[in-house]
Design an enzyme around this catalytic site. Structure first.
Site, PDB file in Angstrom:
ATOM      1  N   ARG A 167     -25.145 -11.878 -31.869  1.00 30.00           N
ATOM      2  CA  ARG A 167     -25.423 -12.127 -30.459  1.00 30.00           C
ATOM      3  C   ARG A 167     -25.856 -10.841 -29.755  1.00 30.00           C
ATOM      4  O   ARG A 167     -26.677 -10.871 -28.830  1.00 30.00           O
ATOM      5  CB  ARG A 167     -24.183 -12.718 -29.783  1.00 30.00           C
ATOM      6  N   ASP A 189     -18.043 -13.251 -18.152  1.00 27.76           N
ATOM      7  CA  ASP A 189     -18.489 -14.606 -18.462  1.00 27.76           C
ATOM      8  C   ASP A 189     -17.816 -14.963 -19.788  1.00 27.76           C
ATOM      9  O   ASP A 189     -18.355 -14.714 -20.862  1.00 27.76           O
ATOM     10  CB  ASP A 189     -20.016 -14.633 -18.570  1.00 27.76           C
ATOM     11  N   ASP A 246     -14.358  -4.921 -28.258  1.00 29.92           N
ATOM     12  CA  ASP A 246     -13.479  -6.062 -28.016  1.00 29.92           C
ATOM     13  C   ASP A 246     -13.124  -6.055 -26.538  1.00 29.92           C
ATOM     14  O   ASP A 246     -12.422  -5.153 -26.065  1.00 29.92           O
ATOM     15  CB  ASP A 246     -12.230  -5.934 -28.887  1.00 29.92           C
ATOM     16  N   CYS A 260     -18.444 -21.708 -18.610  1.00 33.09           N
ATOM     17  CA  CYS A 260     -19.191 -22.971 -18.563  1.00 33.09           C
ATOM     18  C   CYS A 260     -18.287 -24.105 -19.034  1.00 33.09           C
ATOM     19  O   CYS A 260     -18.759 -25.124 -19.545  1.00 33.09           O
ATOM     20  CB  CYS A 260     -20.468 -22.892 -19.393  1.00 33.09           C
ATOM     21  N   GLY A 305     -27.860 -12.850 -22.411  1.00 36.07           N
ATOM     22  CA  GLY A 305     -28.460 -11.807 -21.595  1.00 36.07           C
ATOM     23  C   GLY A 305     -29.054 -12.241 -20.262  1.00 36.07           C
ATOM     24  O   GLY A 305     -29.485 -11.394 -19.481  1.00 36.07           O
ATOM     25  N   GLY A 306     -29.071 -13.536 -19.968  1.00 35.78           N
ATOM     26  CA  GLY A 306     -29.652 -13.986 -18.706  1.00 35.78           C
ATOM     27  C   GLY A 306     -28.939 -13.421 -17.490  1.00 35.78           C
ATOM     28  O   GLY A 306     -29.570 -12.914 -16.551  1.00 35.78           O
ATOM     29  N   LYS A 307     -27.604 -13.487 -17.490  1.00 32.10           N
ATOM     30  CA  LYS A 307     -26.847 -12.951 -16.354  1.00 32.10           C
ATOM     31  C   LYS A 307     -26.984 -11.433 -16.288  1.00 32.10           C
ATOM     32  O   LYS A 307     -26.986 -10.844 -15.207  1.00 32.10           O
ATOM     33  CB  LYS A 307     -25.374 -13.348 -16.459  1.00 32.10           C
TER      34      LYS A 307
END
Length: 284
Positions: free
Chosen positions: A119, A163, A145, A216, A94-96
């Site tokens: 999640r 992401d 999905d 990442c 949830g940061g982004k």
């Protein structure tokens, strides 16, 4: 004449097991990335173990949220503005999403999607604890999905963030269990999945809207490789917009922030795409 000892099915099975062991685990991991990255792997690998430079997100939030500086930079590269309709296709933890929601403000809307129930629960907690009520009420959490998004919502969003789930080599290096199970098939499978999600993101964005693809991962197969495949299959539908950051370096289609050259920030790869005007995206 007696049958020669060691021949037959047992020997073949043993040989297959030996080959399988050579293709997975720590030695295979290092061999694979050395072949991909050359000498740089020797300097990048130790930096991945201690990667990430957390900064406090505070502007517009009820309380600070700590996120890697490179991740903040990637989310900001989407260029969300007040009033935008935004889709975050794989939003947890949830940061982004916080970056996108505060940028969109009370006049914008954000759909934060996360297929995993566990999640998704964490994502909801992060949003509830950090977003002011007037912004939180404009953020909807879903559990679809991402690969199939374009089948039920097309050309709806001004901006889309993907992401994508990725190899996360820094995480693999920090877990002996994951390192022992690693094989080259992992990055190839994740690249195929990421392409399907990115194609769905292109379907979901409006003509002239923007899609930011990020991972990442260190593996180029999941980074420039995914963009390359999309550009070939959606020729004329999307174009690369050159994104950049104060740290890191350009790649063929995007930008990467790797901890060995960005003072511990990252790893993050991102590429900004723009949907062509009035072009109908076909499925692939």
């Amino acid at each position: 004449m007696g049958r020669k000892k060691g021949n037959g099915p047992e020997r073949r099975d043993r040989k297959r097991r030996d080959v399988g062991e050579e293709r997975r685990g720590p030695a295979a991991f290092d061999r694979f990335y050395s072949e991909l990255l050359g000498d740089r792997w020797n300097t990048l690998r130790p930096c991945l173990r201690d990667s990430g430079r957390p900064v406090a997100l505070e502007a517009g939030l009820l309380r600070p949220y700590y996120l890697d500086d490179a991740s903040v930079t990637a989310a900001q590269a989407l260029g969300v503005q007040g009033g935008d309709t935004v889709l975050d296709m794989c939003a947890a933890p949830g940061g982004k999403t916080l970056v996108l929601a505060t940028a969109a403000g009370p006049g914008g809307t954000v759909v934060a999607n996360e297929r995993s129930a566990a999640r998704r629960a964490r994502l909801i907690r992060v949003l509830d604890e950090h977003l002011p009520p007037d912004i939180r009420e404009r953020v909807t959490v879903t559990g679809h999905d991402a690969r199939r998004w374009g089948l039920h919502e097309r050309e709806r969003y001004d901006r889309v963030l993907l992401d994508a789930p990725c190899s996360s080599e820094a995480h693999v290096l920090g877990s002996q269990q994951h390192l022992d199970r690693w094989s080259p098939a992992r990055t190839r499978q994740l690249a195929v999945q990421a392409h399907a999600m990115l194609a769905a993101a292109v379907d979901a964005v409006k003509p002239e809207g923007y899609v930011l693809y990020s991972t990442c991962a260190v593996s180029p197969l999941e980074n420039d490789g995914v963009i390359e495949r999309l550009l070939k299959r959606r020729s004329g539908v999307v174009a690369v917009c050159r994104a950049q950051a104060p740290w890191g370096e350009p790649t063929v289609h995007g930008w990467e922030i790797m901890p060995d050259r960005a003072e511990g920030r990252g790893p993050i790869f991102f590429a900004l795409l723009r949907r062509a005007p009035f072009v109908k995206a076909s499925h692939s």
